[in-house]
Enzyme design. Sequence first.
Site, PDB file in Angstrom:
ATOM      1  N   CYS A 156       0.665  -0.817   0.006  1.00 17.38           N
ATOM      2  CA  CYS A 156       0.353  -0.194   0.391  1.00 17.38           C
ATOM      3  C   CYS A 156       0.743   1.446  -0.164  1.00 17.38           C
ATOM      4  O   CYS A 156       0.975   1.627   1.273  1.00 17.38           O
ATOM      5  CB  CYS A 156      -1.025  -0.058   1.022  1.00 17.38           C
ATOM      6  SG  CYS A 156      -2.294   1.471   0.852  1.00 17.38           S
ATOM      7  N   CYS A 159      -0.395   3.919   2.203  1.00 14.71           N
ATOM      8  CA  CYS A 159      -0.395   4.092   3.563  1.00 14.71           C
ATOM      9  C   CYS A 159       1.635   4.493   3.620  1.00 14.71           C
ATOM     10  O   CYS A 159       1.493   4.482   5.185  1.00 14.71           O
ATOM     11  CB  CYS A 159      -0.405   2.913   4.314  1.00 14.71           C
ATOM     12  SG  CYS A 159      -2.163   1.247   3.622  1.00 14.71           S
ATOM     13  N   ASP A 160       2.150   3.945   2.899  1.00  9.75           N
ATOM     14  CA  ASP A 160       3.916   3.990   3.875  1.00  9.75           C
ATOM     15  C   ASP A 160       4.372   4.540   2.354  1.00  9.75           C
ATOM     16  O   ASP A 160       5.936   4.836   3.101  1.00  9.75           O
ATOM     17  CB  ASP A 160       4.175   2.323   3.193  1.00  9.75           C
ATOM     18  CG  ASP A 160       3.365   1.518   4.507  1.00  9.75           C
ATOM     19  OD1 ASP A 160       3.281   2.043   5.141  1.00  9.75           O
ATOM     20  OD2 ASP A 160       2.633  -0.153   4.354  1.00  9.75           O
TER      21      ASP A 160
END
Length: 326
Positions: A156, A159-160
């Site tokens: 992701c 997200c990261d």
Amino acid sequence: MIQFGTLISDSKNTEKNLPSEVKEHVHVLILGSGPAGFTAAIYAARANMKPILYQGLQAGGQLTTTTEVDNFPGYPDGVTGPEMMEQLQRQAERFGTEVRWGMATSVDFSGPKHKVWIDEEYLIEADAVIIATGATARYLGLESEEKFKGSGVSACATCDGFFYRGQDVVVVGGGDTAAEEATYLAGICRKVYIVVRKNYLRASKAMQDRVARTANIEVLYEHVTKEITGSQTVEGVTLINSKGEEVKIAVTGFFVAIGHHPNSEIFRPYLDMDETGYIKTIPGTSKTNFPGVFACGDVQDSSYRQAITAAGSGCMAALDAERFLG
Ligand code: NDP
């Protein structure tokens, strides 16, 4: 004693001999324990619907595989995925949600009451079912990929990606997700390599154009990943090109974008789905084609797939269930 007797056909058209004795009748049954399931539970519990929530195979859902969550509103200093899920569970329990271990393994939505078998042996009848079973990211299946999950390997970018600011990263995959994640990462990272196993991208023309226009993306066609290398965190990747030669590149992030699969298999005989298995809901609602069956979160969303959008759709599912039950 377990009574067997109900024959139902699953999506693979194999017949299962399941116990037919109803063990429990519940008002609202929630399947899944990610942000969608817990948000549905918070709303359903506060509306006095006494929800029972089964956590499924991965308690807490996909977020428990993420480290920091920096983009969920209300956490100015960030929060870890597992911590956020623990808090959501506590909030759901505070209003009376009963959270249980167990996984829905079969369903029968053909009657007036919806039947759900937990772990193939415990039969529940529910007035309303909220499906929040999520989706699972596909991974390549390499041992080194497993080793670095959460410390350099991610599925992701939104997200990261932030943690790789100014660094060099790899995105694996040639579809729209890979192209989208690569362009997102290109805005953060110094250099993004897209590793594609074929000699073309499967992504839409528009996405391909975006990739081509982004100066710091390099597409490595006809390359496959042999191994991700490093000691504590990712330091590089070894690829194999079309000539069978090893190609080593130094990167600190390895983003897998080879697709997700929605956890919808057991509902296939009853619910309308798109060709990849995402449950179809009536636009603007969480309603499926079966009255009293609602879907929220990633199991019905192939497009946004964010914790906040999942939570929002979980709220919708609880409100739709409340209206349905009158
Ligand atoms: P796709 O199934 O479209 O693409 C998966 C990609 O991963 C393909 O290029 C495939 O290669 C590659 N792949 C699969 N397995 C491996 C493997 N083991 N090793 C290396 N490469 C592998 O998945 P997406 O997640 O990209 O998209 C899913 C759906 O969601 C699509 O319909 C897409 O259009 C849609 N989507 C739309 C977006 C948008 O409109 N903004 C954004 C994201 C997704 P190969 O081509 O060789 O099979």
